[in-house]
Write an enzyme that holds these catalytic residues in place. Structure first.
Site, mmCIF file in Angstrom:
data_model
loop_
_atom_site.group_PDB
_atom_site.id
_atom_site.type_symbol
_atom_site.label_atom_id
_atom_site.label_comp_id
_atom_site.label_asym_id
_atom_site.label_seq_id
_atom_site.Cartn_x
_atom_site.Cartn_y
_atom_site.Cartn_z
ATOM 1 N N GLU A 260 0.829 -1.212 0.000
ATOM 2 C CA GLU A 260 0.000 0.000 0.000
ATOM 3 C C GLU A 260 0.866 1.266 0.000
ATOM 4 O O GLU A 260 0.719 2.136 0.845
ATOM 5 C CB GLU A 260 -0.989 0.006 1.176
ATOM 6 N N TYR B 26 0.287 -7.792 -2.172
ATOM 7 C CA TYR B 26 -0.821 -7.093 -1.517
ATOM 8 C C TYR B 26 -2.101 -7.639 -2.123
ATOM 9 O O TYR B 26 -2.563 -7.194 -3.171
ATOM 10 C CB TYR B 26 -0.691 -5.582 -1.707
ATOM 11 N N ASP C 100 0.716 -8.530 2.821
ATOM 12 C CA ASP C 100 -0.636 -8.365 3.337
ATOM 13 C C ASP C 100 -1.555 -9.225 2.475
ATOM 14 O O ASP C 100 -1.901 -8.864 1.356
ATOM 15 C CB ASP C 100 -1.038 -6.890 3.281
ATOM 16 N N ASN D 24 -4.658 -10.069 3.283
ATOM 17 C CA ASN D 24 -6.080 -9.803 3.501
ATOM 18 C C ASN D 24 -6.860 -11.105 3.675
ATOM 19 O O ASN D 24 -7.989 -11.253 3.189
ATOM 20 C CB ASN D 24 -6.661 -8.962 2.354
#
Length: 262
Positions: free
Chosen positions: A34, A106, A147, A149
């Protein structure tokens, strides 16, 4: 060797936090997610002044991934996840650093679910699964870091019953993560701390950090060639408590892997 992952949630807006943490923690390799910065706005000079070479894949306002190294220049392998030439989101970058192949990712959030964003997440997971199936067999040590998620289990979320319909916790997503692990990957944090409550993300709202109402969504997956080098891991949770910081905390592993230079 110490490898870290950190969703910085805006590399320019949170640059002072990043530089402070780098000075404090001294990781050898860092995967950032990010960035929220176009390619030309990445703070390369500030990163180099901190002692790190970097490669990155930026995108205006959204996404963005980078690999930093203070043990030699990262040699870029790819800057997109295979499988969809039309996907222009900057969510994956892969490099060789000191004999280790590092994939920084990501993964899409996917909310609201169901819906187009969730469909995109599932397709991205399919592509990741296919690429991971190739990487896991490599003779070289490989780490898929970032990440995800994905909340893998009930232990990884403060109140599982509140997350049942969330795209981070839906059965399809957890099953996809389990499928990747079944290829032979090791979830490094869980391998060393199988029963401990460990979080890596706390929302900005409702005093989540103060209440320790968190999630574990930042992961290190290690192939068999790298798993044998794993020695320790941790979360720099205190960084989440700094002023003007990301909603994630840095996560790190230490390996018995000798870097050639410092």
């Amino acid at each position: 060797m110490k490898i870290a992952t950190y969703n910085i949630n805006g590399v320019n807006g949170h640059l002072p936090v990043l530089l402070r943490w780098l000075e404090e923690s001294h990781p050898d390799i860092v995967c950032l997610q990010e960035l929220k910065a176009p390619q030309e706005k990445f703070p390369e000079q500030a990163i180099r002044d901190a002692g790190y070479a970097a490669i990155w894949h930026g995108q205006k306002s959204w996404n963005g991934v980078a690999i930093l190294s203070r043990v030699g220049e990262p040699v870029e392998v790819r800057r997109a996840l295979p499988g969809d030439a039309e996907d222009v989101h900057s969510r994956y970058i892969e490099a060789a650093v000191q004999g280790i192949v590092v994939g920084c990712l990501y993964l899409p959030n996917g909310n609201p679910a169901p819906g187009p964003k969730f469909d995109y997440k599932l397709k991205w997971l399919e592509r990741l699964t296919a690429h991971a199936a190739e990487l896991v067999k490599a003779d070289a040590p490989v780490a898929l870091v970032g990440d995800y998620n994905v909340i893998p289990t009930d232990l990884d979320v403060y109140k599982p019953e509140r997350w049942l319909d969330d795209a981070l916790f839906r059965p399809e997503v957890r099953e996809a993560f389990t499928t990747i692990l079944a290829q032979g990957w090791t979830d490094a944090v869980r391998a060393l701390h199988p029963d401990e409550v460990i979080y890596t993300f706390w929302d900005y709202f409702r005093n989540a950090y103060g209440r320790n109402a968190g999630l574990r969504i930042d992961h290190f997956l290690l192939n068999p060639a790298l798993k044998k080098s794993l020695r320790s891991c941790g979360v720099d949770k205190h960084v989440r408590g700094w002023e003007k910081t990301s909603d994630h905390a840095p996560v790190w592993i230490e390996l018995k892997h000798q870097a050639a230079s410092r």
